[in-house]
Design a protein around this motif. Structure first.
Motif, PDB file in Angstrom:
ATOM      1  N   GLY A   1      97.645 -33.514  23.915  1.00 60.02           N
ATOM      2  CA  GLY A   1      97.545 -32.562  22.939  1.00 60.02           C
ATOM      3  C   GLY A   1      98.932 -31.943  21.777  1.00 60.02           C
ATOM      4  N   ILE A   2      99.507 -33.003  21.914  1.00 59.80           N
ATOM      5  CA  ILE A   2     100.850 -32.435  21.193  1.00 59.80           C
ATOM      6  C   ILE A   2     100.876 -31.849  19.995  1.00 59.80           C
ATOM      7  N   ASP A   3     101.069 -30.922  19.539  1.00 62.17           N
ATOM      8  CA  ASP A   3     101.122 -30.368  18.582  1.00 62.17           C
ATOM      9  C   ASP A   3     101.937 -30.745  17.377  1.00 62.17           C
ATOM     10  N   LEU A   4     101.334 -31.151  17.098  1.00 62.71           N
ATOM     11  CA  LEU A   4     101.833 -31.560  15.155  1.00 62.71           C
ATOM     12  C   LEU A   4     101.961 -31.051  13.850  1.00 62.71           C
ATOM     13  N   ARG A   5     101.435 -30.428  13.694  1.00 64.10           N
ATOM     14  CA  ARG A   5     100.323 -29.670  13.146  1.00 64.10           C
ATOM     15  C   ARG A   5     101.432 -28.885  12.390  1.00 64.10           C
ATOM     16  N   ASP A   6     102.035 -29.397  10.862  1.00 61.54           N
ATOM     17  CA  ASP A   6     102.689 -28.973  10.363  1.00 61.54           C
ATOM     18  C   ASP A   6     103.757 -28.908  10.659  1.00 61.54           C
ATOM     19  N   ARG A   7     104.481 -30.402  11.242  1.00 60.02           N
ATOM     20  CA  ARG A   7     105.612 -30.756  11.752  1.00 60.02           C
ATOM     21  C   ARG A   7     105.993 -32.093  11.467  1.00 60.02           C
ATOM     22  N   SER A   8     107.364 -32.204  10.687  1.00 58.84           N
ATOM     23  CA  SER A   8     107.749 -33.073  10.470  1.00 58.84           C
ATOM     24  C   SER A   8     108.572 -34.549  11.481  1.00 58.84           C
ATOM     25  N   VAL A   9     107.620 -36.002  10.848  1.00 59.54           N
ATOM     26  CA  VAL A   9     107.400 -36.959  11.464  1.00 59.54           C
ATOM     27  C   VAL A   9     108.089 -37.804  11.387  1.00 59.54           C
ATOM     28  N   ILE A  10     109.286 -38.794  12.332  1.00 59.97           N
ATOM     29  CA  ILE A  10     109.406 -40.395  11.639  1.00 59.97           C
ATOM     30  C   ILE A  10     109.721 -41.212  12.664  1.00 59.97           C
ATOM     31  N   GLU A  11     108.835 -42.311  12.004  1.00 58.79           N
ATOM     32  CA  GLU A  11     108.475 -42.875  12.696  1.00 58.79           C
ATOM     33  C   GLU A  11     109.784 -44.478  12.902  1.00 58.79           C
ATOM     34  N   LEU A  12     110.710 -45.016  13.837  1.00 58.41           N
ATOM     35  CA  LEU A  12     111.249 -46.044  13.521  1.00 58.41           C
ATOM     36  C   LEU A  12     110.529 -47.142  14.124  1.00 58.41           C
ATOM     37  N   GLY A  13     110.699 -47.995  12.811  1.00 62.03           N
ATOM     38  CA  GLY A  13     110.475 -49.874  13.297  1.00 62.03           C
ATOM     39  C   GLY A  13     108.814 -49.513  13.690  1.00 62.03           C
ATOM     40  N   ALA A  14     107.979 -49.196  12.669  1.00 62.35           N
ATOM     41  CA  ALA A  14     106.501 -49.343  12.950  1.00 62.35           C
ATOM     42  C   ALA A  14     105.829 -49.889  13.198  1.00 62.35           C
ATOM     43  N   GLY A  15     106.557 -51.259  12.062  1.00 57.63           N
ATOM     44  CA  GLY A  15     105.235 -52.278  12.386  1.00 57.63           C
ATOM     45  C   GLY A  15     104.061 -52.355  11.556  1.00 57.63           C
ATOM     46  N   THR A  16     103.210 -52.571  12.726  1.00 60.52           N
ATOM     47  CA  THR A  16     101.726 -51.950  12.068  1.00 60.52           C
ATOM     48  C   THR A  16     101.079 -50.930  11.777  1.00 60.52           C
ATOM     49  N   GLY A  17     101.969 -50.259  11.439  1.00 58.71           N
ATOM     50  CA  GLY A  17     102.243 -48.541  11.417  1.00 58.71           C
ATOM     51  C   GLY A  17     100.875 -47.455  12.247  1.00 58.71           C
ATOM     52  N   LEU A  18     100.382 -48.594  13.449  1.00 60.09           N
ATOM     53  CA  LEU A  18      99.232 -47.556  14.350  1.00 60.09           C
ATOM     54  C   LEU A  18      99.507 -45.844  14.652  1.00 60.09           C
ATOM     55  N   LEU A  19     101.087 -46.338  14.591  1.00 57.50           N
ATOM     56  CA  LEU A  19     101.453 -44.584  15.247  1.00 57.50           C
ATOM     57  C   LEU A  19     101.473 -43.968  14.318  1.00 57.50           C
ATOM     58  N   GLY A  20     102.243 -43.981  13.370  1.00 57.86           N
ATOM     59  CA  GLY A  20     102.135 -43.455  12.198  1.00 57.86           C
ATOM     60  C   GLY A  20     100.603 -42.727  11.962  1.00 57.86           C
ATOM     61  N   ILE A  21      99.815 -44.326  11.654  1.00 61.57           N
ATOM     62  CA  ILE A  21      98.465 -43.424  11.066  1.00 61.57           C
ATOM     63  C   ILE A  21      97.970 -41.977  12.747  1.00 61.57           C
ATOM     64  N   VAL A  22      98.235 -42.666  13.199  1.00 56.98           N
ATOM     65  CA  VAL A  22      97.870 -42.031  14.752  1.00 56.98           C
ATOM     66  C   VAL A  22      98.221 -40.675  14.515  1.00 56.98           C
ATOM     67  N   VAL A  23      99.806 -40.096  14.548  1.00 56.13           N
ATOM     68  CA  VAL A  23     100.248 -38.959  13.901  1.00 56.13           C
ATOM     69  C   VAL A  23     100.048 -38.678  13.304  1.00 56.13           C
ATOM     70  N   THR A  24      99.287 -39.246  11.942  1.00 57.04           N
ATOM     71  CA  THR A  24      99.141 -38.122  10.718  1.00 57.04           C
ATOM     72  C   THR A  24      97.492 -37.988  10.449  1.00 57.04           C
ATOM     73  N   LEU A  25      97.144 -38.553  11.369  1.00 61.50           N
ATOM     74  CA  LEU A  25      95.707 -38.222  11.739  1.00 61.50           C
ATOM     75  C   LEU A  25      95.125 -37.252  12.172  1.00 61.50           C
TER      76      LEU A  25
END
Length: 233
Positions: free
Chosen positions: A61-85
């Motif tokens: 339950g990491i609180d990502l609301r209104d946070r600025s996040v960057i993913e390195l070496g994203a590849g297919t994008g799974l992690l960045g997509i999930v973080v956005t959701l």
């Protein structure tokens, strides 16, 4: 960097690597990703480390609301997509939306992977969330002025520690992106002695400790931040 193939053990089969797609369920949504091992190698398949880090963020339950996040070496994008959701859909047990605040997510990889990465991101985010997820080129140690120093709350990486010749540039990039408040989360499988060597290098510049281990997939998650403070997520 992220486009160079390497040997992978621990249960990965040719069928998984060469499958044209992969499907996951996170943040109450089905995520369908295209894969293209033959054209882009490791940048175009989903690795266990990304799946484990997505699950960790959701379960904890990491609180990502209104946070600025960057993913390195994203590849297919799974992690960045999930973080956005996850950064928007904060749900109660009854699935009622509790907060409209969304994470601001920058999803990065090298230039050769960007078109493929962008297509997966666009296909898996609803239109109203797409402006919150920006796909951007980042080769570690290069053109760092394109990214504001210390401007990110979270820096994420899944299975990005495997090529020793990139370690110095990766550390330089982490130092540029991080402020005193930034939390780094790196998810990785320790395959070789050089992977441990990177962790020793990381500990010379950041406070690092392991926060999760998935024994079924042999994946570790390390949290790092500047200084010696023991801040919680």
């Amino acid at each position: 960097m992220a486009l160079v193939p390497y040997e992978e053990g621990g249960g990965w089969t040719a069928r998984q690597l060469h499958s044209p797609s992969a499907t996951f369920h996170f943040a109450s949504r089905t995520i369908r990703l295209q894969q293209d091992w033959r054209r882009l190698g490791v940048a175009a398949v989903v690795w266990d480390a990304a799946v484990v880090l997505c699950a960790y963020l959701e379960m904890e339950g990491i609180d990502l609301r209104d946070r600025s996040v960057i993913e390195l070496g994203a590849g297919t994008g799974l992690l960045g997509i999930v973080v956005t959701l996850l950064g928007v859909w904060t749900l109660s047990v009854s699935r009622v939306l509790l907060s409209p605040l969304g994470a601001r997510v920058t999803i990065t990889d090298r230039a050769a992977a960007l078109e493929f990465l962008e297509s997966n991101v666009q296909a898996n985010l609803p239109p109203e969330l797409r402006p919150r997820a920006v796909v951007k080129e980042l080769t570690w140690g290069k053109d760092l002025d394109n990214f504001p120093p210390g401007a990110f709350d979270f820096v994420l990486g899944a299975d990005i520690v495997y090529l020793e010749e990139t370690f110095a540039e990766l550390l330089q990039t982490l130092e540029h992106l991080c402020s005193e408040q930034t939390v780094i989360l790196l998810s990785c499988r320790i395959r070789y002695e050089r992977d441990l060597r990177f962790l020793r290098m990381l500990r010379e510049r950041f406070s690092v400790h392991e926060v999760h281990y998935d024994s079924s997939k042999d994946v570790h998650i390390y949290k790092a931040h500047r200084g010696s403070r023991k801040n919680d997520l």
